[in-house]
Design a protein around this motif. Structure first.
Motif, short mmCIF file in Angstrom:
data_model
loop_
_atom_site.label_atom_id
_atom_site.label_comp_id
_atom_site.label_asym_id
_atom_site.label_seq_id
_atom_site.Cartn_x
_atom_site.Cartn_y
_atom_site.Cartn_z
N PRO A 45 3.67 -2.24 -10.10
CA PRO A 45 3.51 -0.80 -10.28
C PRO A 45 4.30 -0.31 -11.48
O PRO A 45 5.42 -0.76 -11.74
CB PRO A 45 4.05 -0.20 -8.97
CG PRO A 45 4.04 -1.34 -7.99
CD PRO A 45 4.28 -2.57 -8.81
N SER A 91 -3.02 -0.14 -3.82
CA SER A 91 -4.07 0.74 -3.32
C SER A 91 -5.10 1.04 -4.41
O SER A 91 -6.31 1.04 -4.16
CB SER A 91 -3.46 2.05 -2.81
OG SER A 91 -2.57 1.80 -1.74
N GLU A 92 -4.61 1.28 -5.61
CA GLU A 92 -5.53 1.54 -6.72
C GLU A 92 -6.36 0.30 -7.04
O GLU A 92 -7.54 0.41 -7.37
CB GLU A 92 -4.75 1.99 -7.95
CG GLU A 92 -5.64 2.41 -9.11
CD GLU A 92 -4.85 2.97 -10.28
OE1 GLU A 92 -5.45 3.12 -11.37
OE2 GLU A 92 -3.65 3.23 -10.11
N HIS A 117 0.83 -1.21 0.00
CA HIS A 117 0.00 0.00 0.00
C HIS A 117 0.86 1.25 0.00
O HIS A 117 0.68 2.16 -0.81
CB HIS A 117 -0.91 0.01 1.23
CG HIS A 117 -2.18 -0.74 1.07
ND1 HIS A 117 -3.08 -0.47 0.05
CD2 HIS A 117 -2.72 -1.76 1.79
CE1 HIS A 117 -4.12 -1.29 0.16
NE2 HIS A 117 -3.92 -2.08 1.20
N PHE A 145 -3.15 5.81 -0.70
CA PHE A 145 -2.99 5.21 0.62
C PHE A 145 -3.77 5.94 1.71
O PHE A 145 -4.28 5.29 2.64
CB PHE A 145 -1.51 5.13 0.99
CG PHE A 145 -1.27 4.49 2.33
CD1 PHE A 145 -1.51 3.14 2.52
CD2 PHE A 145 -0.81 5.25 3.39
CE1 PHE A 145 -1.31 2.55 3.75
CE2 PHE A 145 -0.60 4.66 4.63
CZ PHE A 145 -0.84 3.32 4.81
N GLY A 179 4.13 1.50 -0.49
CA GLY A 179 5.06 1.52 -1.60
C GLY A 179 6.48 1.82 -1.16
O GLY A 179 6.72 2.65 -0.29
N SER A 188 -1.05 0.25 -8.76
CA SER A 188 -0.58 -0.02 -7.41
C SER A 188 -1.62 -0.87 -6.69
O SER A 188 -2.76 -1.03 -7.16
CB SER A 188 -0.34 1.28 -6.64
OG SER A 188 -1.56 1.98 -6.45
N SER A 245 2.38 5.87 -3.45
CA SER A 245 0.99 5.43 -3.53
C SER A 245 0.07 6.57 -3.09
O SER A 245 -0.11 6.81 -1.90
CB SER A 245 0.78 4.21 -2.63
OG SER A 245 -0.55 3.77 -2.70
N ARG A 274 -0.94 12.31 -2.81
CA ARG A 274 -1.49 11.99 -1.49
C ARG A 274 -2.20 13.20 -0.89
O ARG A 274 -3.23 13.07 -0.22
CB ARG A 274 -0.37 11.53 -0.55
CG ARG A 274 0.09 10.12 -0.78
CD ARG A 274 0.95 9.64 0.37
NE ARG A 274 1.39 8.28 0.18
CZ ARG A 274 2.04 7.58 1.10
NH1 ARG A 274 2.32 8.13 2.26
NH2 ARG A 274 2.42 6.34 0.86
#
Length: 290
Positions: free
Chosen positions: A280, A215-216, A45, A55, A47, A213, A52, A140
């Motif tokens: 990623p 998270s995505e 998550h 996150f 990275g 990623s 990321s 972020r």
């Protein structure tokens, strides 16, 4: 009239218990596995090499599921015990207040999460149809500010509706029709948010690119499954209105399932995820030749 209202109330309670009960049990059973899976996938998550941006949304959801739902169940059980035993005192009042407070906080979390994943999904769809040179992924900070903005928007909406209901309830010319108007306004706002989720879900199924990623991947999967379930329930609810058949049950399913549907989907997505297969990729910016 009274018998009709009692019958309608029973239908609402039974339909809500039948749909939300299994989801609540699933949420409790998956809680430990979800915590372990989140801890195991935390590096994916956050990275190591790849930043990321999503996150903050994943962490926001994790904290709410970890703390809010546990307190919700604890105070709900305590309130039920105190009410069944006829206990009168500060403990009963405190438990009930905390139970309703946790219920509102969970509703706020669910609404915020649905809105944020909808906006991110629509942005992802628009970005996927642009050339690599013009794509701009959110940072972020962007995601964090989006969460704060949507949460504040939902809080002010609830405060406004609550104040409106209090003014009507304690007004001199109180009528039930005015209270119905407030609930209609709340329903329109809710349906508008669901339409945004429907659009985001359809867009996600139209994107052929793999998530960049872990998270995505979680956000994409959550948007697909939450939106797909709500589309099915929304279709059933709309059909029940057209056919004038079991409107109360259909409306309860559509409006009341979010409280447990969202965390269960989030948990299952995290538990079933295998971040090792998600590679990623970075977008290399090149000069645009015109």
């Amino acid at each position: 009239m009274v018998a009709m209202n009692e019958d309608r109330t029973k239908k609402v309670l039974i339909s809500y218990a039948v749909t939300s009960g299994p989801l609540a049990i699933c949420l409790i059973c998956c809680l430990c596995s979800y915590k372990m899976a989140f801890t195991k996938n935390l590096r994916a998550h956050a990275g190591e090499r790849i930043y990321s941006p999503l996150f903050p949304l994943i962490a926001y959801s994790y904290r709410n599921i970890k703390y809010l739902y546990i307190m919700f169940f604890v105070f709900g059980i305590c309130s039920g015990i105190y009410l069944s035993m006829g206990v009168i005192g500060i403990l009963r009042i405190f438990s009930l207040e905390m139970f309703f407070g946790m219920s509102w906080a969970i509703t706020l979390y669910v609404a915020t999460y649905q809105m944020v994943i909808s906006i991110i999904s629509i942005h992802r769809f628009i970005s996927s149809h642009q050339s690599p040179e013009l794509r701009r992924d959110p940072t972020r900070k962007n995601v964090f500010l989006l969460i704060v903005f949507v949460a504040l928007l939902m809080i002010f909406k609830d405060i406004g509706i609550g104040a409106w209901m209090l003014v009507l309830a304690f007004g001199k010319d109180f009528r039930l029709e005015k209270l119905t108007t407030v609930m209609l306004y709340y329903s329109v706002v809710y349906i508008t948010r669901q339409i945004l989720l429907f659009i985001a879900t359809i867009f996600q199924f139209c994107i052929s690119e793999a998530p960049k990623s872990h998270s995505e991947y979680c956000v994409v999967t959550d948007a697909k499954y939450i939106g797909l379930v709500k589309i099915i329930l929304g279709t059933i609810c709309f059909a029940s209105y057209l056919l004038n058949f079991e409107i109360t049950i259909a409306s309860t399913l559509f409006f009341g399932i979010d409280m447990f549907l969202v965390p269960v989907v989030v948990q299952i997505t995290e538990i079933r995820a295998n971040p090792n297969v998600i590679i990623p990729t970075e977008i290399q910016l090149e000069p645009l030749i015109v």
